[in-house]
Write a protein that holds these residues in place. Structure first.
Motif, PDB file in Angstrom:
ATOM      1  N   THR A  17      -2.234  -1.648  -3.486  1.00 23.19           N
ATOM      2  CA  THR A  17      -3.348  -0.844  -3.013  1.00 23.19           C
ATOM      3  C   THR A  17      -2.938   0.618  -3.013  1.00 23.19           C
ATOM      4  O   THR A  17      -1.903   0.973  -2.441  1.00 23.19           O
ATOM      5  CB  THR A  17      -3.770  -1.257  -1.589  1.00 23.19           C
ATOM      6  N   ASP A  70       0.643   5.403   0.090  1.00 24.12           N
ATOM      7  CA  ASP A  70      -0.100   6.654   0.167  1.00 24.12           C
ATOM      8  C   ASP A  70       0.892   7.818   0.193  1.00 24.12           C
ATOM      9  O   ASP A  70       2.074   7.639  -0.095  1.00 24.12           O
ATOM     10  CB  ASP A  70      -1.041   6.676   1.377  1.00 24.12           C
ATOM     11  N   ALA A 111      -9.736   3.188  -1.079  1.00 26.38           N
ATOM     12  CA  ALA A 111      -8.557   2.638  -1.738  1.00 26.38           C
ATOM     13  C   ALA A 111      -8.978   1.707  -2.868  1.00 26.38           C
ATOM     14  O   ALA A 111     -10.072   1.161  -2.861  1.00 26.38           O
ATOM     15  CB  ALA A 111      -7.680   1.894  -0.734  1.00 26.38           C
ATOM     16  N   ARG A 118      -7.632  -1.652  -5.098  1.00 20.27           N
ATOM     17  CA  ARG A 118      -6.697  -2.770  -5.115  1.00 20.27           C
ATOM     18  C   ARG A 118      -6.530  -3.326  -6.529  1.00 20.27           C
ATOM     19  O   ARG A 118      -7.500  -3.451  -7.266  1.00 20.27           O
ATOM     20  CB  ARG A 118      -7.154  -3.892  -4.174  1.00 20.27           C
ATOM     21  N   GLY A 162       0.835  -1.199   0.000  1.00 18.99           N
ATOM     22  CA  GLY A 162       0.000   0.000   0.000  1.00 18.99           C
ATOM     23  C   GLY A 162       0.865   1.242   0.000  1.00 18.99           C
ATOM     24  O   GLY A 162       1.789   1.361   0.809  1.00 18.99           O
ATOM     25  N   ILE A 184      -4.410  -4.584   3.360  1.00 16.22           N
ATOM     26  CA  ILE A 184      -4.092  -3.363   4.101  1.00 16.22           C
ATOM     27  C   ILE A 184      -5.370  -2.576   4.354  1.00 16.22           C
ATOM     28  O   ILE A 184      -6.180  -2.369   3.446  1.00 16.22           O
ATOM     29  CB  ILE A 184      -3.081  -2.520   3.314  1.00 16.22           C
ATOM     30  N   LYS A 185      -5.534  -2.147   5.602  1.00 18.20           N
ATOM     31  CA  LYS A 185      -6.723  -1.389   5.977  1.00 18.20           C
ATOM     32  C   LYS A 185      -6.499   0.108   5.758  1.00 18.20           C
ATOM     33  O   LYS A 185      -5.394   0.617   5.928  1.00 18.20           O
ATOM     34  CB  LYS A 185      -7.084  -1.650   7.439  1.00 18.20           C
ATOM     35  N   SER A 186      -7.587   0.792   5.404  1.00 18.49           N
ATOM     36  CA  SER A 186      -7.524   2.242   5.201  1.00 18.49           C
ATOM     37  C   SER A 186      -7.844   2.960   6.501  1.00 18.49           C
ATOM     38  O   SER A 186      -8.761   2.577   7.224  1.00 18.49           O
ATOM     39  CB  SER A 186      -8.504   2.675   4.115  1.00 18.49           C
ATOM     40  N   ARG A 187      -7.080   3.997   6.790  1.00 14.45           N
ATOM     41  CA  ARG A 187      -7.353   4.834   7.954  1.00 14.45           C
ATOM     42  C   ARG A 187      -8.367   5.922   7.611  1.00 14.45           C
ATOM     43  O   ARG A 187      -9.178   6.319   8.436  1.00 14.45           O
ATOM     44  CB  ARG A 187      -6.051   5.470   8.445  1.00 14.45           C
ATOM     45  N   PHE A 194      -3.470   4.933   4.691  1.00 13.13           N
ATOM     46  CA  PHE A 194      -3.549   3.577   5.212  1.00 13.13           C
ATOM     47  C   PHE A 194      -3.217   3.549   6.704  1.00 13.13           C
ATOM     48  O   PHE A 194      -2.429   4.355   7.192  1.00 13.13           O
ATOM     49  CB  PHE A 194      -2.595   2.643   4.457  1.00 13.13           C
ATOM     50  N   PRO A 241      -4.564   4.801  -2.704  1.00 11.68           N
ATOM     51  CA  PRO A 241      -5.745   5.573  -2.318  1.00 11.68           C
ATOM     52  C   PRO A 241      -6.456   6.160  -3.535  1.00 11.68           C
ATOM     53  O   PRO A 241      -5.828   6.520  -4.526  1.00 11.68           O
ATOM     54  CB  PRO A 241      -5.168   6.690  -1.426  1.00 11.68           C
TER      55      PRO A 241
END
Length: 280
Positions: free
Chosen positions: A39, A10, A28, A30, A8, A21-24, A104, A41
């Protein structure tokens, strides 16, 4: 390394791990190519809070009327209202998230790698771009390269590079801290001064070692890309030469001589050697 490698990227960091991978914040997108999942954004939607409020209000009004009609026909109106409220809330949260810049979350496990420094991120981005070039040559190299084994080797190389660059990132900070230690006012025979000098030497040695390891991986990926691309270009030139030979023979009425295209059989060894080096 697991069966997949997730990367990921960013605006502030590069995350490399073995799971999605998780987004904060934000959204996003993939992209999967073999065992590599990239991944990135999505761009913010640009919708202001006022526009989002107007959209949700326009959505809520017909849902409210629909709930009222449902009550008239004997359907539990509170169930319809609850469903409408849930839908409105979902749309609101989704639009609010889409309006944010994508970033992320930082993984908490020890196996994930996060690159923050510009030099290490640039090196990994270069390797990632070279890996795309390598994968782009596989369809035309059918029979010469096993795509499954090549995919594993390439993904493993990226995983190892991320580990080396993470160590190098930590060493960069450590060397900066050690170089900032003021020892001029400390006696030359002080144990503390000797300890700082010893740790600085160790840090410099590891710095050189990780630099060599990173360069080796970067060279192997770039060599594989260059070998495959060079082979494909040479094969295209050979095909053009054969076409020109046949055309000239037809135009002049003379029989075609032996094909003048370059022999490519010996060139396959360069491609195979490049992939062997990548897998080692």
């Amino acid at each position: 390394m697991g069966t997949e490698l997730h990367v990921g990227i960013d605006g502030e960091k590069t995350v490399v791990c073995a799971y999605p991978i998780k987004s904060r914040s934000g959204r996003a997108r993939r992209t999967r190519v073999g065992s590599l999942v990239e991944t990135v954004p999505c761009a913010p939607s640009g919708r202001t809070r006022e526009r989002r409020v107007v959209f949700v209000a326009r959505l809520a009004l017909p849902l409210l009327l629909l709930s009222a009609v449902a009550g008239v026909f004997g359907i539990n109106w509170w169930l319809a209202m609850a469903g409408s409220a849930a839908l409105v809330g979902y749309v609101w949260r989704r639009q609010a998230r889409a309006a944010q810049p994508g970033a992320f979350a930082v993984p908490r496990d020890q196996e994930s790698r996060v690159l923050w420094t510009a030099a290490e991120r640039t090196a990994f981005d270069g390797a990632l771009a070279a890996s795309r070039r390598v994968r782009g040559t596989w369809p035309a190299l059918d029979g010469m390269v096993d795509p499954v084994l090549a995919d594993r080797s390439l993904t493993r190389a990226l995983d190892e590079l991320a580990t080396v660059l993470t160590r190098r990132q930590d060493l960069r900070r450590l060397r900066a801290d050690l170089s900032g230690v003021e020892v001029s006012d400390i006696p030359a025979d002080s144990p503390a001064r000797a300890a700082v000098a010893e740790q600085s030497e160790r840090a410099d040695a590891l710095w050189r070692e990780t630099g060599e390891a990173a360069n080796r991986i970067l060279r192997s990926i770039d060599t594989a890309a260059r070998a495959g691309e060079s082979f494909l270009r040479e094969r295209q030139v050979a095909a053009t030469a054969r076409y020109a030979e046949r055309t000239l023979a037809r135009v002049t009425g003379s029989p075609a001589v032996a094909e003048s295209g370059p022999e490519l059989a010996d060139r396959t060894e360069a491609v195979i050697a490049a992939y062997r080096d990548l897998a080692s």
